[in-house]
Design a protein around this motif. Sequence first.
Motif, short mmCIF file in Angstrom:
data_model
loop_
_atom_site.label_atom_id
_atom_site.label_comp_id
_atom_site.label_asym_id
_atom_site.label_seq_id
_atom_site.Cartn_x
_atom_site.Cartn_y
_atom_site.Cartn_z
N SER A 45 0.82 -1.21 0.00
CA SER A 45 0.00 0.00 0.00
C SER A 45 0.85 1.26 0.00
O SER A 45 0.51 2.25 -0.65
CB SER A 45 -0.94 0.00 1.21
OG SER A 45 -1.92 -1.00 1.09
N LEU A 48 2.04 1.84 -3.47
CA LEU A 48 0.96 2.36 -4.30
C LEU A 48 0.76 3.85 -4.05
O LEU A 48 0.59 4.64 -4.98
CB LEU A 48 -0.33 1.58 -4.01
CG LEU A 48 -1.35 1.50 -5.14
CD1 LEU A 48 -0.79 0.71 -6.31
CD2 LEU A 48 -2.63 0.82 -4.63
N GLN A 89 -9.48 -0.16 -1.88
CA GLN A 89 -9.81 -1.44 -1.25
C GLN A 89 -11.22 -1.45 -0.68
O GLN A 89 -11.97 -2.40 -0.87
CB GLN A 89 -8.80 -1.74 -0.14
CG GLN A 89 -9.09 -3.05 0.60
CD GLN A 89 -8.02 -3.36 1.64
OE1 GLN A 89 -6.93 -2.78 1.63
NE2 GLN A 89 -8.30 -4.28 2.52
N ASP A 167 -6.48 -1.52 -5.61
CA ASP A 167 -6.00 -1.87 -4.26
C ASP A 167 -6.90 -2.96 -3.68
O ASP A 167 -8.04 -2.69 -3.30
CB ASP A 167 -6.04 -0.61 -3.38
CG ASP A 167 -5.49 -0.86 -1.98
OD1 ASP A 167 -5.07 -2.01 -1.69
OD2 ASP A 167 -5.49 0.08 -1.16
N SER A 198 -2.03 -3.59 -9.80
CA SER A 198 -2.92 -4.06 -8.74
C SER A 198 -2.08 -4.60 -7.60
O SER A 198 -1.00 -5.16 -7.82
CB SER A 198 -3.84 -5.17 -9.25
OG SER A 198 -4.49 -4.79 -10.44
#
Length: 254
Positions: A45, A48, A89, A167, A198
């Motif tokens: 994360s 990202l 997410q 995510d 992804s």
Amino acid sequence: MSGPLLKLEGVEKSFGTKQVLRGVDLEVARGQSLVVIGGSGSGKSVMLKNALGLMTPDKGRIFFDGEDVTKANGKAREKMRARVGMLFQSGALFDSLTVWENVAFRLINTPGAKRKDARERAIETLKKVRLGSDVASLYPAEISGGMQKRVSLARSIISEPDLIFFDEPTTGLDPITADAINDLIVEMVRGLGAAAVSITHDMASARKIADEIAMLFEGKIIWRGPAADVMNSGNAYVDQFVHGRAEGPIQPAI
């Protein structure tokens, strides 16, 4: 312009004394779907968020379409984000907005945009993710989790982005709904010709939506290869992760 659409070069990021990213090198080309796998706390994360510009790396550089955007701000950052879609997410839908307003959020907040035109475009985009116009005026709380994920997907593609971040796109969904979302992701990415990055720990999802898979471990990419090779990678860390074994070089976080 030739070359990768997105490139991370030696990206490092720490929080206090905890070093999360330890020199991430990663690139994805136009039309390519890359999935990054890794356990909880591996830095997926954070990677990202740095790629998206929500965080700034301590070291290293990030390039978008050949341009160094590591420390970009203002118009330069907005120019990049205008070409990027994101599926969060949790879905991250606004509870106080209707489905169509969520999908058209970026359009509605564009100066000079007309709500009528934005609504029509939102409904057309909802059709692409197999949702009818009957859900357009509903609120997120009035639709199922799978439908919410489809709405989030519609929001991420409405501007026809060049790059889309996903995510954990199937988190919290039952296997059948998750597979349907995977199918839609593949269809939408191919239809747009977009690059996709992804992050997930769902191997069924990873193998379905990826052209290539990379594994992030202790802040570094330790393996990358075709999705078809991930179950027999020859890398002890990857093998342990994808087969879900407690025994191996990765110590369980318990």
